[in-house]
Design an enzyme around this catalytic site. Structure first.
Site, short mmCIF file in Angstrom:
data_model
loop_
_atom_site.label_atom_id
_atom_site.label_comp_id
_atom_site.label_asym_id
_atom_site.label_seq_id
_atom_site.Cartn_x
_atom_site.Cartn_y
_atom_site.Cartn_z
N HIS A 1 11.61 44.15 72.87
CA HIS A 1 12.90 43.54 72.53
C HIS A 1 12.92 42.11 73.05
CE1 HIS A 1 15.57 47.32 71.77
NE2 HIS A 1 14.42 47.36 71.13
N TYR B 1 25.55 45.78 75.11
CA TYR B 1 26.37 46.06 76.30
C TYR B 1 27.79 45.58 75.97
CZ TYR B 1 22.07 46.59 79.13
OH TYR B 1 20.86 47.00 79.65
N PRO C 1 23.07 51.86 86.76
CA PRO C 1 22.14 51.72 85.64
C PRO C 1 22.31 50.46 84.79
CG PRO C 1 23.77 53.41 85.17
CD PRO C 1 23.97 53.00 86.60
N LYS D 1 17.51 48.69 86.16
CA LYS D 1 16.59 48.22 87.20
C LYS D 1 15.98 49.33 88.04
CE LYS D 1 16.59 43.98 86.21
NZ LYS D 1 15.53 43.79 85.20
N TYR E 1 17.03 39.94 83.91
CA TYR E 1 16.90 41.11 83.03
C TYR E 1 15.44 41.42 82.73
CZ TYR E 1 18.37 44.62 79.67
OH TYR E 1 18.58 45.82 79.03
C1 PHB Z 1 19.01 53.64 78.40
O1 PHB Z 1 18.46 53.43 77.31
O2 PHB Z 1 19.16 54.78 78.84
C2 PHB Z 1 19.52 52.46 79.17
C3 PHB Z 1 19.23 51.19 78.71
C4 PHB Z 1 19.70 50.09 79.40
C5 PHB Z 1 20.47 50.27 80.54
C6 PHB Z 1 20.73 51.54 81.01
C7 PHB Z 1 20.26 52.65 80.33
O3 PHB Z 1 20.94 49.19 81.19
#
Ligand code: PHB
Ligand code: APR
Length: 389
Positions: free
Chosen positions: A72, A200, A292, A296, A384
């Site tokens: 990505h 997000y 989450p 990280k 990130y």
């Molecule tokens: C996930 O795909 O489970 C996932 C992806 C990004 C995050 C947290 C969880 O920041």
């Protein structure tokens, strides 16, 4: 039994360390409390930094990830009806790899098995002995039999609830913790992802995240009260709430379907210091937890494994104790930066129960600054995709 490095915990930290040590001719035994199937049934985040991708390559475990994972180049952030993109590749030259932690763990198990690596499953009563001497050992029971593993070093890779951290006397460690007043309700569904990159979302109703595992498997989360139970949420209620938290144009594109997994995870920031006690070294969730937001957890475990692995190689190949002596300091310097990023990103994106109208305006102003300011975008993108190690 005798080995060079006794590894407590067969999650991603323990397995990656064991495999990397093997590549450099260092012997280890992994002691895992559960079965392999149980470990592989845990669903965790799925965004890998380049540092972890490189470690998987060094471990000889990157083939499937390269075939089935998705690079990505950016991610999307939304607030209300606004949505903007952070272009990781343009801002940092680096993408991230979307590949589930469960698959990382599966590939590591396969590599350890192919190399004849020793993993002892369903161990109980693990006790660490003589960690501050030159001859530590671990005792445990398996199938009701008492066993002993002698070693040079012990790696405590046994997660947040393991025994390793608690084996360090209380007056020799300090713990730092922040518990967030909400959880994440997550579902997995056999539907195409909403978008080819992650979204997000910050909305008046709370946070949401649209993620994925592959072209036909999506992972979605919504912030929920900690008092909720997964069964309180029908699939329909989940999809309705997710849609309300996304910009209308995105919500209209969402393909819904039955969930194949549904669970609630609490959010916590936690660090223990130091990460070494004599010949015991803590790695991954045994030493620290992040919320989450930003994915990280696994990546920070990977940087610990890198520092510990290189320290042990230095010890065995060059007879140098420098890496070992600086392990805790180096690992913690990076851990705290991942803690800061996860805390910042969580604070920016969630609705807090005690949030005032002023606090909400601050989130909106910060998101708009991030939308329009390149320096802010670079700082977000560098964190990130992963700070260097
Ligand atoms: C996930 O795909 O489970 C996932 C992806 C990004 C995050 C947290 C969880 O920041
Ligand atoms: N004895 C042996 N094994 C144990 C013990 C014990 N007393 N206690 C726990 N374990 C095992 C657990 O069963 C688990 O398989 O240790 C393993 C720890 O694995 P994880 O909790 O996955 O931790 P870690 O390997 O550090 O992985 C890093 O990244 O995304 C995050 O939290 C997420 O699991 C993830 C982590």
């Amino acid at each position: 039994m005798r080995t060079q490095v006794a590894i407590i915990g067969g999650g991603p930290s323990g397995l990656l360390l064991s495999q990397l040590l093997h590549i450099r001719g260092i012997d280890s035994v992994v002691l895992e409390r559960k079965t392999k199937d149980y470990v592989l049934s845990r669903i965790r985040a799925g965004v890998l930094e380049q540092g972890l991708v490189r470690l998987m390559e060094e471990a000889g475990c990157a083939d499937r990830m390269k075939q089935e994972g998705f690079e990505h180049d950016g991610t999307l952030l939304s607030f209300g009806e606004e949505m903007f993109r952070i272009d990781f590749r343009a801002l940092t030259g680096t993408p991230v790899m979307v590949y589930g932690q469960t698959e990382v763990t599966r590939d590591l198990y396969a590599a350890r098995e192919a190399a004849g690596g020793e993993i002892v499953y369903e161990v109980d009563d693990v006790v660490i002995h003589d960690a501050t001497t030159d001859a530590p050992h671990v005792t445990f029971t398996q199938a009701g039999k008492a066993k002993r593993l002698d070693c040079d070093f012990i790696a405590g890779c046994d997660g947040f609830h393991g025994v390793s951290r608690k084996s360090i006397p209380q007056d020799k460690r300090r713990e730092f913790e922040k518990v967030y007043p909400f959880g994440w309700l997550g579902i997995l569904s056999e539907t195409p992802p909403l978008h080819h990159e992650l979204i997000y979302a910050n909305s008046d109703r709370g946070f949401a995240l649209c993620s994925m595992r592959n072209a036909q498997l999506s992972r979605y989360y919504i912030q929920c009260p900690l008092s909720d139970q997964p069964d309180d949420w029908s699939d329909q209620a989940f999809w309705d709430e997710l849609k309300r938290r996304l910009p209308r144009a995105e919500a209209e594109k969402l393909v819904t379907g039955p969930s194949i997994e549904k669970s609630i995870a609490p959010l916590r920031s936690f660090v223990t210091e130091p990460m070494r006690w004599g010949r015991l070294f803590l790695c991954g969730d045994a030493a620290h937890i992040v919320p989450p937001t930003g994915a990280k957890g696994l990546n920070t475990a990977a940087s610990d494994v890198h520092y510990l692995w290189t320290a042990l190689v230095e010890h065995y190949a060059e007879g140098s104790g420098t890496g070992i002596d600086t392990y805790s300091e180096k690992a913690l310097a990076r851990v705290w930066k991942a803690e800061r990023f996860s805390w910042w990103f969580s604070s920016l994106m969630h609705h807090f129960p005690d949030q005032t109208a002023f606090d909400r305006k601050m989130q909106m102003a910060e998101l708009d600054f991030l939308r329009t300011n390149r320096a802010a975008q670079v700082a977000m993108a560098e964190n990130y995709v992963g700070l260097p190690y």
